[in-house]
Write a protein that holds these residues in place. Structure first.
Motif: not given
Ligand SMILES: Cc1cc2nc3c(=O)[nH]c(=O)nc-3n(C[C@H](O)[C@H](O)[C@H](O)COP(=O)(O)OP(=O)(O)OC[C@H]3O[C@@H](n4cnc5c(N)ncnc54)[C@H](O)[C@@H]3O)c2cc1C
Length: 286
Positions: A41-43, A55-57, A116-118
């Motif tokens: 879902k990470t974009t 997104g979050v890995k 990963f926040d923007k």
């Protein structure tokens, strides 16, 4: 980077990446996308000359410590064809890591969830074309599986070395336990399986070096060598008897370290899928 990066990207980053003093991390897995990375879902949303990654890995080896992150992120909704690959500097604003996972082994390396926040990266940090990310990720896994097979073989060999030494030293019923066939046959089976593991991964590595197709061979080597490491380390604990179950001897640790080899770089069930798919594709094209 070597295979998929552009000429400019290779020139700019490859010397640093392969010099050996930078730590990298590979970010594919997510909470809902483990064996099925196409569900990620990470974009990565294009914004002018940049992408914005959110997104979050999960389960990231070197998460929070890496100098750079290779991140697979979704650039469109086209399922597995909508994923692209990016090279992010480890200190990019918006990257953060959770507390290290509390694992049963592999304690020499940190594993963490990474958010990963923007995170903004320039578009020239995309490796390969848009939509090629999953192919790049799977290609990297082929090589990774070779490494896991080699490590698993080393773990199994160490367990056999310790077990055979112990079997010569430990005396019961008035003789070294290696003189009992029940023990020496166990060592013989361990030895044969380790030799087969070594032959499999060396064969796959040679195919890679020669530029031949090696994906199936790497999957077979990873599957066999890691199952062997699990079986051999379990038997090594058995050869040590009660002593093997304590932390006073190294074999219990080898048994714990062997387990992860059956899980990461694709579980061994997924290796069987990869191998099985090879035969389906071979016969459907003929
Ligand atoms: C210590 C550690 C380090 C890791 N490092 C990284 C890293 O650096 N980067 C990264 O991206 N990931 C990393 N991973 C993640 C690892 O690759 C995944 O854990 C692995 O791919 C399995 O995904 P999952 O844990 O979500 O299990 P799941 O996919 O939920 O699987 C659970 C079980 O179901 C089985 N299963 C699932 N689908 C099928 C199927 N189609 N057929 C048969 N069986 C199936 C699996 O084999 C498994 O037994 C790491 C994991 C660990 C534990």
């Amino acid at each position: 980077m070597w295979k998929w990066g552009s000429h400019d990207q290779r020139k700019r980053w490859l010397p640093d990446l392969i010099r050996g003093d930078l730590l990298g991390a590979y970010c594919l897995s997510e909470a809902e996308a483990g064996s099925d990375p196409g569900a990620m879902k990470t974009t990565a949303v294009r914004d002018g000359d940049e992408y914005v990654i959110s997104g979050v890995k999960t389960w990231i080896t070197h998460g929070g410590e890496a100098d750079f992150y290779t991140v697979m992120a979704r650039t469109s909704d086209e399922g597995s064809k909508g994923i692209s690959c990016f090279l992010l500097p480890g200190d990019a604003p918006g990257i953060s890591a959770a507390a290290p996972e509390r694992k049963m082994g592999l304690n020499g390396s940190r594993t963490s969830q990474v958010s990963f926040d923007k995170v903004r990266v320039s578009a020239d940090r995309r490796i390969g074309d848009e939509g090629r990310g999953l192919a790049i990720a799977l290609d990297a896994l082929d090589t990774g599986r070779l490494c896991i097979a080699a490590v698993a073989t080393g773990v199994a060999q160490a367990a056999l070395d310790y077990a055979s030494q112990y079997a010569n030293d430990r005396v019961q019923f008035g003789k070294p336990i290696i003189d009992f066939q029940g023990v020496s046959f166990m060592l013989a089976d361990m030895s044969a399986r380790i030799s087969a593991s070594r032959a499999l991964y060396i064969d796959a590595a040679r195919r890679k070096d020669l530029g031949m197709e090696f994906g199936r061979h790497a999957a077979e080597a990873k599957l066999f060598a890691s199952d062997t490491a699990m079986a051999v380390t379990t038997d090594a604990v058995q050869v040590f008897g009660g002593a093997g179950y304590t932390r006073d001897y190294p074999v219990e640790r080898l048994m714990r370290e062997a387990k992860i080899m059956q899980i990461f770089e694709g579980t061994n069930q997924i290796q069987r899928l990869v191998i099985g798919r090879h035969y389906r594709e071979r016969h459907s094209s003929s």
